[in-house]
Design an enzyme around this catalytic site. Structure first.
Site, short mmCIF file in Angstrom:
data_model
loop_
_atom_site.label_atom_id
_atom_site.label_comp_id
_atom_site.label_asym_id
_atom_site.label_seq_id
_atom_site.Cartn_x
_atom_site.Cartn_y
_atom_site.Cartn_z
N ASN A 1 1.14 -1.03 0.15
CA ASN A 1 0.24 0.01 -0.02
C ASN A 1 1.05 1.28 -0.17
OD1 ASN A 1 -2.05 2.09 0.56
ND2 ASN A 1 -2.68 1.02 2.37
N ARG B 1 -2.61 -2.11 -3.64
CA ARG B 1 -3.75 -0.98 -3.19
C ARG B 1 -3.59 0.20 -4.31
NH1 ARG B 1 -5.51 1.80 2.28
NH2 ARG B 1 -7.60 2.33 1.67
N HIS C 1 -12.76 3.14 0.10
CA HIS C 1 -12.68 2.29 1.03
C HIS C 1 -13.15 0.85 0.41
CE1 HIS C 1 -13.05 5.55 4.28
NE2 HIS C 1 -11.58 5.07 4.21
N ARG D 1 -10.40 15.62 7.65
CA ARG D 1 -11.10 16.28 6.22
C ARG D 1 -12.45 16.60 6.52
NH1 ARG D 1 -10.30 10.51 3.40
NH2 ARG D 1 -8.09 10.73 2.96
N GLU E 1 -8.13 -4.67 5.63
CA GLU E 1 -7.96 -4.39 3.91
C GLU E 1 -6.98 -5.14 3.56
OE1 GLU E 1 -8.78 0.30 3.25
OE2 GLU E 1 -8.67 0.12 5.39
P1 ADP Z 1 -7.31 4.57 9.08
O1 ADP Z 1 -7.27 3.15 8.54
O2 ADP Z 1 -8.15 5.39 8.37
O3 ADP Z 1 -5.89 5.33 9.29
P2 ADP Z 1 -8.41 3.21 11.25
O4 ADP Z 1 -9.27 2.47 10.75
O5 ADP Z 1 -6.97 2.58 11.77
O6 ADP Z 1 -8.00 4.45 10.45
O7 ADP Z 1 -8.93 4.05 12.40
C1 ADP Z 1 -7.98 5.04 13.32
C2 ADP Z 1 -8.80 5.90 14.13
O8 ADP Z 1 -9.50 5.14 14.99
C3 ADP Z 1 -7.59 6.58 15.21
O9 ADP Z 1 -7.31 7.90 14.54
C4 ADP Z 1 -8.68 6.82 16.20
O10 ADP Z 1 -9.36 8.16 16.13
C5 ADP Z 1 -9.90 5.53 16.08
N1 ADP Z 1 -9.88 4.93 17.20
C6 ADP Z 1 -8.88 3.74 17.39
N2 ADP Z 1 -9.19 3.29 18.61
C7 ADP Z 1 -10.09 3.78 19.23
C8 ADP Z 1 -10.98 3.65 20.40
N3 ADP Z 1 -10.68 2.72 21.43
N4 ADP Z 1 -12.05 4.62 20.72
C9 ADP Z 1 -12.21 5.58 19.89
N5 ADP Z 1 -11.76 5.78 18.64
C10 ADP Z 1 -10.71 4.97 18.39
#
Ligand code: ADP
Length: 399
Positions: A9, A92, A180, A241, A385
């Protein structure tokens, strides 16, 4: 030793990788990330999923994806000779445009189509393409491109067209595509297996709530609407965003603040969302501060949830109320008990009701969290993913 598939990715300044077993267990063997590509402070985190052994390389100079992939290749070689067993690479790719609606074996014409979609995804497709070219040179095996947009290729025209002059669609491909896609594909399959039914017979509303956030309405296994648009900026409030804003904002920012198109794009993509509203972008931090009494953090949470519920209402109508399950996935969707609770609050009249005890369970596996009398099931389904890209790569190659 069993054969494996490498998933890559390639982001604008990062290269994430994961290696999966080819047999039915589809076990993740190792994964890692090269961060800060193009900066003097690049670093690599590498984790062997089998023995838990971690490697962190700091202070290295990775000026481009090619050099990054070479470093990864060395690490794979050192890590129990993993490099020699790779028989396919799955990439990806953010944007497939209208031409690429399915995962595809990388050929010159596929690379050309990815290149042609660069104007639609200037932040992502060039890096994706660089990763593909670097892998082709280094790893002599079939390469497959898996597109974030292709899951949404079933959107009907009335859902994907913008009400802009029709010529712009014809000239520039300016329409909604959605993103996504690999996550939705994975979560759809997992949700259908949890409900023990064929996905073709099921309707879902899926909320992918991570740093990037979007929703999709699925009718009989096919996507009929989604919140992201020609770029991943449209729709829900995200970490940085804005999601939906009145397009009139552009003109006001340009004339009143003298911002250039690049500066406005940066503001909407990197300085808005939760971060723009309260100065924090991680929902855990935002929630804790809101609970501790910070008004701006509370407002950020309320706006985040309000936008989700707005689309939830729209998708319930699109699906004429015939929804088998509302599904939560990704970092926030999988982990935030209070956000799930707020999204479902007071929706009994629409057939959605949570069992708060189940919602509160500290579990990692896919599960149902609705109350006994909820007409619509509510699911928490962890996404993966990279695993989905590995699976789709093998499907294309019929391995
Ligand atoms: P991406 O793949 O878009 O980077 P993720 O699916 O890994 O994002 O999600 C990351 C986000 O999930 C973090 O920035 C955080 O805001 C949120 N997150 C992770 N664990 C928790 C939790 N226990 N409670 C609330 N939000 C969480």
């Amino acid at each position: 030793m069993t054969k494996s598939v490498l998933v890559l990715n390639s982001g604008s300044s990062s290269l994430k990788y994961a290696l999966y077993n080819l047999d039915k267990s589809a076990k993740c063997l190792l994964r890692g990330v090269v961060e800060g590509i193009g900066t003097p402070k690049s670093l690599i985190f590498h984790k062997n999923a089998q023995d838990g052994c971690n490697v962190k390389l700091e202070g290295i100079n990775v000026s481009n994806h090619r050099i990054g992939l070479n470093k990864v290749w060395e690490l794979l070689h050192v890590d129990r000779g993993s490099s020699s067993n790779i028989c396919a690479v799955g990439h990806r790719v953010a944007h497939g445009g209208e031409a690429l609606t399915k995962p595809a074996l990388v050929t010159d014409s596929v690379k050309k189509a990815i290149e042609e979609a660069v104007p639609l995804a200037p932040l992502h497709n060039p890096a994706n393409l660089e990763g593909i070219k670097a892998a082709e040179e280094l790893i002599k095996c079939p390469q497959v491109a898996v597109f974030d947009t292709s899951f949404h290729s079933t959107l009907p025209p009335y859902a994907y067209m913008y009400a802009l002059p029709l010529t712009l669609y014809k000239e520039l491909g300016l329409r909604r595509y959605g993103f996504h896609g690999t996550s939705y594909q994975f979560v759809l399959d997992e949700s259908a297996s949890l409900l023990r039914k064929s996905k073709d017979s099921l309707n879902f509303i899926i909320c992918h709530l991570g740093a990037g956030a979007s929703m999709a309405a699925i009718r009989e296994g096919k996507c009929i609407d989604t919140t992201m648009g020609v770029t991943p900026l449209e729709g829900l409030v995200m970490a940085t965003r804005s999601g939906d804003v009145d397009p009139g904002v552009f003109q006001i920012l340009a004339s009143e603040k003298g911002l250039s198109t690049q500066e406005i794009s940066r503001l909407l993509n990197k300085e808005s969302g939760l971060y723009g509203l309260c100065g924090d972008k991680d929902m855990r931090v935002v929630w804790d501060a809101a609970k501790a009494g910070s008004e701006k953090h509370k407002l950020a949470v309320d706006i985040f949830v309000h936008r989700i519920r707005k689309y939830l209402g729209a998708y319930l109508v699109h699906l004429k109320g015939k929804v088998d399950a509302l599904v939560f996935t990704a970092g926030i969707g999988e982990n935030s008990v209070p956000i799930r609770s707020m999204v479902c609050q007071g929706l009994d009249a629409f057939g959605i009701s949570l069992d708060e005890k189940k919602n509160n369970q500290d579990a990692k596996e896919k599960r149902e969290i609705q109350s006994a009398d909820s007409k619509i099931k509510v699911l928490v389904v962890p996404t993966d993913e990279e695993l989905c890209i590995a699976q789709q790569t093998l499907q294309v190659l019929r391995i």
